[in-house]
Design a protein around this motif. Structure first.
Motif, PDB file in Angstrom:
ATOM      1  N   GLN A 174       0.867  -1.188   0.000  1.00 17.20           N
ATOM      2  CA  GLN A 174       0.000   0.000   0.000  1.00 17.20           C
ATOM      3  C   GLN A 174       0.898   1.231   0.000  1.00 17.20           C
ATOM      4  N   LEU A 175       0.633   2.184  -0.906  1.00 18.55           N
ATOM      5  CA  LEU A 175       1.400   3.424  -0.972  1.00 18.55           C
ATOM      6  C   LEU A 175       0.559   4.587  -0.455  1.00 18.55           C
ATOM      7  N   PHE A 176       1.240   5.516   0.237  1.00 19.27           N
ATOM      8  CA  PHE A 176       0.598   6.749   0.713  1.00 19.27           C
ATOM      9  C   PHE A 176       1.343   7.915   0.069  1.00 19.27           C
ATOM     10  N   HIS A 177       0.635   8.714  -0.728  1.00 17.16           N
ATOM     11  CA  HIS A 177       1.239   9.790  -1.509  1.00 17.16           C
ATOM     12  C   HIS A 177       0.679  11.136  -1.091  1.00 17.16           C
ATOM     13  N   PRO A 178       1.541  12.167  -0.973  1.00 26.46           N
ATOM     14  CA  PRO A 178       1.005  13.529  -0.897  1.00 26.46           C
ATOM     15  C   PRO A 178       0.418  13.905  -2.257  1.00 26.46           C
ATOM     16  N   PRO A 179      -0.487  14.861  -2.307  1.00 27.20           N
ATOM     17  CA  PRO A 179      -1.042  15.277  -3.605  1.00 27.20           C
ATOM     18  C   PRO A 179       0.060  15.802  -4.534  1.00 27.20           C
ATOM     19  N   ASN A 180      -0.098  15.507  -5.813  1.00 26.48           N
ATOM     20  CA  ASN A 180       0.789  16.051  -6.848  1.00 26.48           C
ATOM     21  C   ASN A 180       2.257  15.661  -6.640  1.00 26.48           C
ATOM     22  N   THR A 181       2.490  14.475  -6.140  1.00 25.22           N
ATOM     23  CA  THR A 181       3.857  13.985  -5.942  1.00 25.22           C
ATOM     24  C   THR A 181       4.062  12.750  -6.798  1.00 25.22           C
ATOM     25  N   SER A 182       5.102  12.764  -7.597  1.00 27.96           N
ATOM     26  CA  SER A 182       5.375  11.630  -8.480  1.00 27.96           C
ATOM     27  C   SER A 182       6.656  10.906  -8.099  1.00 27.96           C
ATOM     28  N   ALA A 183       7.239  11.250  -6.935  1.00 28.45           N
ATOM     29  CA  ALA A 183       8.489  10.604  -6.515  1.00 28.45           C
ATOM     30  C   ALA A 183       8.252   9.118  -6.290  1.00 28.45           C
ATOM     31  N   PRO A 184       9.267   8.292  -6.548  1.00 25.86           N
ATOM     32  CA  PRO A 184       9.092   6.845  -6.349  1.00 25.86           C
ATOM     33  C   PRO A 184       8.970   6.499  -4.866  1.00 25.86           C
ATOM     34  N   ALA A 185       8.311   5.406  -4.590  1.00 25.20           N
ATOM     35  CA  ALA A 185       8.148   4.944  -3.216  1.00 25.20           C
ATOM     36  C   ALA A 185       9.454   4.353  -2.707  1.00 25.20           C
ATOM     37  N   PRO A 186       9.727   4.459  -1.422  1.00 25.47           N
ATOM     38  CA  PRO A 186      10.952   3.862  -0.876  1.00 25.47           C
ATOM     39  C   PRO A 186      10.934   2.347  -1.035  1.00 25.47           C
ATOM     40  N   ALA A 187      12.099   1.789  -1.306  1.00 24.64           N
ATOM     41  CA  ALA A 187      12.222   0.340  -1.485  1.00 24.64           C
ATOM     42  C   ALA A 187      13.186  -0.195  -0.439  1.00 24.64           C
ATOM     43  N   VAL A 188      12.654  -0.798   0.600  1.00 25.62           N
ATOM     44  CA  VAL A 188      13.467  -1.368   1.668  1.00 25.62           C
ATOM     45  C   VAL A 188      13.160  -2.860   1.751  1.00 25.62           C
ATOM     46  N   PRO A 189      14.144  -3.729   1.492  1.00 26.64           N
ATOM     47  CA  PRO A 189      13.879  -5.180   1.577  1.00 26.64           C
ATOM     48  C   PRO A 189      13.474  -5.580   2.995  1.00 26.64           C
ATOM     49  N   VAL A 190      12.292  -6.135   3.126  1.00 28.35           N
ATOM     50  CA  VAL A 190      11.770  -6.479   4.445  1.00 28.35           C
ATOM     51  C   VAL A 190      12.672  -7.474   5.158  1.00 28.35           C
ATOM     52  N   GLU A 191      13.191  -8.466   4.408  1.00 33.91           N
ATOM     53  CA  GLU A 191      13.942  -9.543   5.041  1.00 33.91           C
ATOM     54  C   GLU A 191      15.261  -9.070   5.643  1.00 33.91           C
ATOM     55  N   GLU A 192      15.756  -7.901   5.252  1.00 34.05           N
ATOM     56  CA  GLU A 192      17.037  -7.420   5.751  1.00 34.05           C
ATOM     57  C   GLU A 192      16.903  -6.569   7.009  1.00 34.05           C
ATOM     58  N   LEU A 193      15.697  -6.322   7.483  1.00 31.42           N
ATOM     59  CA  LEU A 193      15.479  -5.412   8.600  1.00 31.42           C
ATOM     60  C   LEU A 193      15.365  -6.168   9.919  1.00 31.42           C
ATOM     61  N   PRO A 194      15.770  -5.533  11.019  1.00 35.60           N
ATOM     62  CA  PRO A 194      15.539  -6.146  12.333  1.00 35.60           C
ATOM     63  C   PRO A 194      14.053  -6.136  12.665  1.00 35.60           C
ATOM     64  N   THR A 195      13.653  -7.055  13.538  1.00 36.96           N
ATOM     65  CA  THR A 195      12.253  -7.175  13.907  1.00 36.96           C
ATOM     66  C   THR A 195      11.966  -6.366  15.169  1.00 36.96           C
ATOM     67  N   PHE A 196      10.927  -5.567  15.125  1.00 37.77           N
ATOM     68  CA  PHE A 196      10.470  -4.788  16.269  1.00 37.77           C
ATOM     69  C   PHE A 196      10.206  -5.714  17.456  1.00 37.77           C
ATOM     70  N   ASP A 197      10.651  -5.298  18.644  1.00 37.48           N
ATOM     71  CA  ASP A 197      10.498  -6.122  19.841  1.00 37.48           C
ATOM     72  C   ASP A 197       9.607  -5.410  20.852  1.00 37.48           C
ATOM     73  N   PRO A 198       8.365  -5.851  21.017  1.00 34.24           N
ATOM     74  CA  PRO A 198       7.461  -5.184  21.976  1.00 34.24           C
ATOM     75  C   PRO A 198       7.873  -5.380  23.426  1.00 34.24           C
ATOM     76  N   ALA A 199       8.791  -6.327  23.695  1.00 33.59           N
ATOM     77  CA  ALA A 199       9.209  -6.578  25.074  1.00 33.59           C
ATOM     78  C   ALA A 199      10.050  -5.444  25.640  1.00 33.59           C
ATOM     79  N   HIS A 200      10.606  -4.610  24.784  1.00 38.22           N
ATOM     80  CA  HIS A 200      11.510  -3.553  25.237  1.00 38.22           C
ATOM     81  C   HIS A 200      11.136  -2.204  24.625  1.00 38.22           C
ATOM     82  N   TYR A 201       9.868  -1.965  24.416  1.00 41.63           N
ATOM     83  CA  TYR A 201       9.416  -0.746  23.746  1.00 41.63           C
ATOM     84  C   TYR A 201       8.489   0.023  24.666  1.00 41.63           C
TER      85      TYR A 201
END
Length: 696
Positions: free
Chosen positions: A513-540
């Motif tokens: 799902q993309l969220f765009h400001p009006p009149n913006t044609s910039a590409p969406a950020p591309a961040v590989p999900v598998e390369e990211l650390p997982t959020f930990d609710p135990a310490h948040y």
């Protein structure tokens, strides 16, 4: 790591059984060698096989030791301990009795052939080898298969006694055969085959008989009460653990679940009608789904109310043949409104209706779904979101967006199809820069899914409807949301696109799902999900102590979660167990109103189990022995991953009979369900094939 250990442990059990079977076969043939040269060659091969078997045993013992040291005794379950001591005893006997005869025969070299045959045909030589094979067969059975009895100390002793009886019988049999060795024609191969046929036949008949009995014992009654479990667990050793249901109708002060309803004679503040019906629904991509829907849409209509509202939902069934209900997932309604077929009501048949009424006291993000044949009906579309807003308007008007993530099993598709609502492709949402945004993420799938918000920092404002105390801003982290779980994310819309991606923990299709400001044609950020650390609710969030942290526990329950191969309702299938049992033979957890309850979840299997307790919120105390250090983590759907151990607590303040089950509904369907019951609560409803009700 745990999954690798688990799989290796199972493989080592199977390989150890195969190796000991080959050793038994080879050593049993030594007496039939016609020359000393052939005999010595066979001894050499047997020594190699014994060495391999010993290495396999060392591997198994090492794995068990690592599991105990790394994860604790709970993960080395009684199934392992029941047969492992027998293997160790057999191996010890083999190296004390059998191996010296092999070694000395090989060493001396001058031994007469007939003398060697007598030695190798003796009970002293051969029975330890046979006992090793029997013990490894038992170990493999208890490691992989589900069995139709409770494995406690009494049954473990019975298993050991049965093993001892078998070994003694083999000993006397071998001694008798050894006395009549001259009658055995060692030159006739067909003679040995002829003698093996009866043994093979008897073994096959006994094995087939045992599995037939297991299949028969697994057949579910055609009518049974969810409250009448075969055992009751009070979480207190001073209380009896074997039921037979004295807590039920014999109590003169008992209360039926039908009396535990919401206000009935007050005008509702919010009234909604939902019609369950079959519908052909077109996804964004053009794919057609033969869906079961509420009011013809996927998801069903969002029910959005204010805190304090009296909510009335009229459920009508148009054409869902097996009936429907509505369960308010994560919402603490009165028990009679919980919508579980066969527990709190009968399923609503075509042409019928049922009215749910309750006061919306909790704010937050929740959802609703059918709890009749829930594995099938939720998968096919009978679900929707339920949002309770604070009574007072927030000072900063948010852009409030609900996103329900679902996985569909479609015909002619190799993988499940993931959607955000009805969107199975990239979709866009236009939002003015600077606008506060709240994303209510709901995972209605059977499996945990990763969610990644890229392009802006954000906060996790709530988990399962429970607000986080002083959430900090984070970025470039993925969130693992359990099957049935919900996260509220908040951020301020930047002047560039923001991307939300969801993908299954174990594969499957992604959806964006993309969220765009009006009149913006910039590409969406591309961040590989598998390369990211997982959020930990135990310490948040900010650490605070709640009143629950200082309470003494009145009840303490332990739930060991596992998966095995077994029979369920007469069919051989993977089954999912709680404390070694499958529903409806899992124990009833009994409490009294006002109790403070502690539950320990232990996942000794290889699949995630999102444990969902109806009617209550659980406070997570610790994970893998380490206390929770962040915001008080309340949840109603806790994802317990393989090798994990959680301790949670809750207040028994909502009387009723409540399901407590894995919300991977395919797991609940084949066993991973039990019930929490308050003393004195009864139900008139039944489940089973002869009734209207199949809750899972």
């Amino acid at each position: 790591m745990f999954m690798m250990l688990y799989i290796t442990n199972m493989l080592s059990s199977v390989l150890l059984m195969i190796a000991s079977g080959i050793v038994t076969n080879r050593l049993g043939r030594l007496s039939f060698r016609s020359t000393k040269e052939a005999l010595f060659r066979s001894i050499k091969r047997a020594n190699i096989l014994l060495f391999v078997t010993f290495i396999l045993l060392l591997i198994k013992l090492t794995i068990v030791s690592i599991i105990v040291i790394s994860y604790g005794w709970m993960f080395v379950n009684d199934q392992q301990l029941s047969a492992l001591p027998l293997i160790l005893i057999s191996f010890t006997a083999l190296f004390i009795l059998t191996y010296p005869i092999l070694r000395n025969t090989r060493k001396e070299g001058t031994i007469h052939l007939e003398e060697a045959r007598n030695l190798f045909f003796s009970a002293t030589f051969f029975v330890p080898v046979q006992s090793l094979f029997i013990s490894t067969v038992l170990n493999t059975y208890f490691t992989i298969f589900q069995y139709p009895f409770t494995l406690n100390w009494l049954t473990m002793i019975c298993v050991w006694l049965l093993f001892a009886v078998m070994v003694i019988a083999l000993w006397f049999r071998q001694e008798r055969r050894n006395k009549n060795l001259d009658q055995w024609n060692v030159h006739q191969r067909f003679g040995r085959i002829r003698r093996a046929i009866p043994i093979t036949l008897v073994t096959s008949i006994l094995t087939a008989g045992w599995f037939s009995y297991t299949a028969y014992a697994s057949v579910l009654p055609d009518k049974y009460s969810m409250a009448d479990h075969h055992s009751v667990d009070w979480g207190d050793e001073s209380q009896p653990t074997n039921s037979h249901h004295s807590h039920q109708s014999s109590n003169k002060s008992s209360v039926s679940v039908t009396a535990l309803r919401g206000p009935q004679n007050i005008k509702a503040d919010k009234q909604i009608t939902l019609v369950a019906k079959k519908e052909r629904v077109r996804l964004q991509s053009g794919k057609i789904i033969e869906a079961w829907t509420f009011n013809g849409s996927i998801p069903g209509p969002e029910i959005r109310v204010k805190q304090g509202d009296l909510v009335e939902v009229i459920l009508k069934n148009k054409d869902i043949k097996d009936g429907v209900t509505i369960h308010w997932h994560g919402y603490n309604v009165p028990n009679g409104e919980d919508g579980v077929a066969g527990v709190t009501q009968n399923s609503i048949q075509p042409g019928e209706q049922f009215v749910y009424r309750f006061r919306a006291e909790q704010t937050g993000t929740y959802w609703y779904h059918s709890h009749q044949q829930s594995s099938k009906q939720v998968s096919k579309g009978l679900f929707g979101s339920f949002i309770v807003e604070p009574k007072k308007e927030l000072p900063n008007k948010e852009k409030d967006i609900t996103i329900v993530n679902h996985e569909w099993d479609l015909e002619n598709e190799s993988n499940t199809i993931a959607t955000f609502g009805m969107n199975d492709q990239v979709s866009k949402h236009i939002i003015q820069s600077g606008t506060p945004v709240r994303l209510r993420l709901i995972n209605s799938s059977n499996n945990a899914r990763y969610f990644q918000l890229s392009g802006t920092p954000f906060q996790v404002d709530a988990i399962d409807g429970n607000k986080i105390n002083q959430p900090s801003k984070i970025s470039n982290q993925k969130m693992l949301i359990a099957a049935g779980g919900r996260y509220d994310l908040i951020f301020k819309m930047p002047n560039k696109p923001v991307s939300l991606i969801s993908e299954g923990k174990y594969g499957g299709t992604k959806v964006q799902q993309l969220f765009h400001p009006p009149n913006t044609s910039a590409p969406a950020p591309a961040v590989p999900v598998e390369e990211l650390p997982t959020f930990d609710p135990a310490h948040y969030g900010k650490t605070t102590k709640t009143s629950m942290h200082n309470k003494q526990f009145d009840r303490e329950f332990k739930m060991i979660l596992g998966n095995r191969i077994g029979f369920y309702d007469g069919k051989l299938t993977p089954v999912y167990t709680i404390n070694g049992k499958i529903a409806p033979y899992t124990p009833m957890l009994m409490v009294r109103k006002g109790d403070i309850v502690k539950t320990t979840f232990v996942n000794e299997g290889v699949e995630d189990h999102p444990m969902h307790l109806h009617g209550h919120h659980m406070l997570v105390l610790s994970r893998n022995g380490k206390p929770i250090t962040g915001n008080p983590w309340y949840t109603d759907t806790l994802n317990v991953e393989p090798g994990e151990k959680y301790e949670v607590t809750f207040a028994a303040n909502n009387p009723g009979i409540w399901m407590d089950h894995c919300h991977n509904l395919t797991h609940a369907e084949v066993g991973m369900t039990l019930h929490l019951s308050y003393q004195g609560i009864t139900t008139p409803f039944k489940a089973g094939s002869a009734t209207l009700n199949q809750p899972e």
